[in-house]
Motif scaffolding. Structure first.
Motif, PDB file in Angstrom:
ATOM      1  N   ARG A  94      -8.910   2.335  -0.475  1.00 33.47           N
ATOM      2  CA  ARG A  94      -8.500   3.527  -0.464  1.00 33.47           C
ATOM      3  C   ARG A  94      -9.320   4.425   0.550  1.00 33.47           C
ATOM      4  O   ARG A  94     -10.447   4.191   0.832  1.00 33.47           O
ATOM      5  N   ALA A 153       0.773  -0.982  -0.001  1.00 34.40           N
ATOM      6  CA  ALA A 153      -0.016  -0.133  -0.124  1.00 34.40           C
ATOM      7  C   ALA A 153       1.020   1.292   0.029  1.00 34.40           C
ATOM      8  O   ALA A 153       2.131   1.086   0.554  1.00 34.40           O
ATOM      9  N   ASN A 155      -3.597   3.887   1.077  1.00 33.60           N
ATOM     10  CA  ASN A 155      -3.559   2.840   0.083  1.00 33.60           C
ATOM     11  C   ASN A 155      -4.087   3.858  -1.154  1.00 33.60           C
ATOM     12  O   ASN A 155      -5.087   3.566  -1.898  1.00 33.60           O
TER      13      ASN A 155
END
Length: 100
Positions: free
Chosen positions: A90, A24, A49
């Motif tokens: 994310r 990430a 991320n």
């Protein structure tokens, strides 16, 4: 692979099976603004991320569920809290911090 007899260890070594890699990219930016001589405010934007990399959990290793043996059917979750920790999709958070 086969199950070892009850009460005995198998003959396979340690760390012979590897799962998928974890990756990430995190990013943060912040701006500090003076309000008075002793007080300032800091605005922060933190993205976790940022490239939205999928991080799969390790494959199934239980002989009890033979249908799932060797299949990756889940993602990693590092903290148990949805949206936080490694392996999550994310995520962006904004913060305002007063420093005095």
């Amino acid at each position: 692979f086969a199950s070892a007899p009850a009460g005995e260890f198998g003959n396979i070594g340690r760390n012979v099976l590897y799962g998928p890699k974890l990756g990430a990219t995190d990013f943060s930016i912040f701006k500090t603004t003076a309000i008075t001589e002793r007080v300032s405010a800091q605005f922060r934007v933190e993205m976790f991320n940022i490239f939205n990399k999928v991080n799969y959990a390790g494959p199934g290793t239980s002989f009890a569920s033979f249908a799932a043996l060797g299949l990756m059917s889940n993602t990693r979750n590092g903290s148990g809290a949805p949206g936080l920790g490694f392996g999550e999709p994310r995520n962006t958070q904004l913060a305002l911090k007063i420093i005095f």
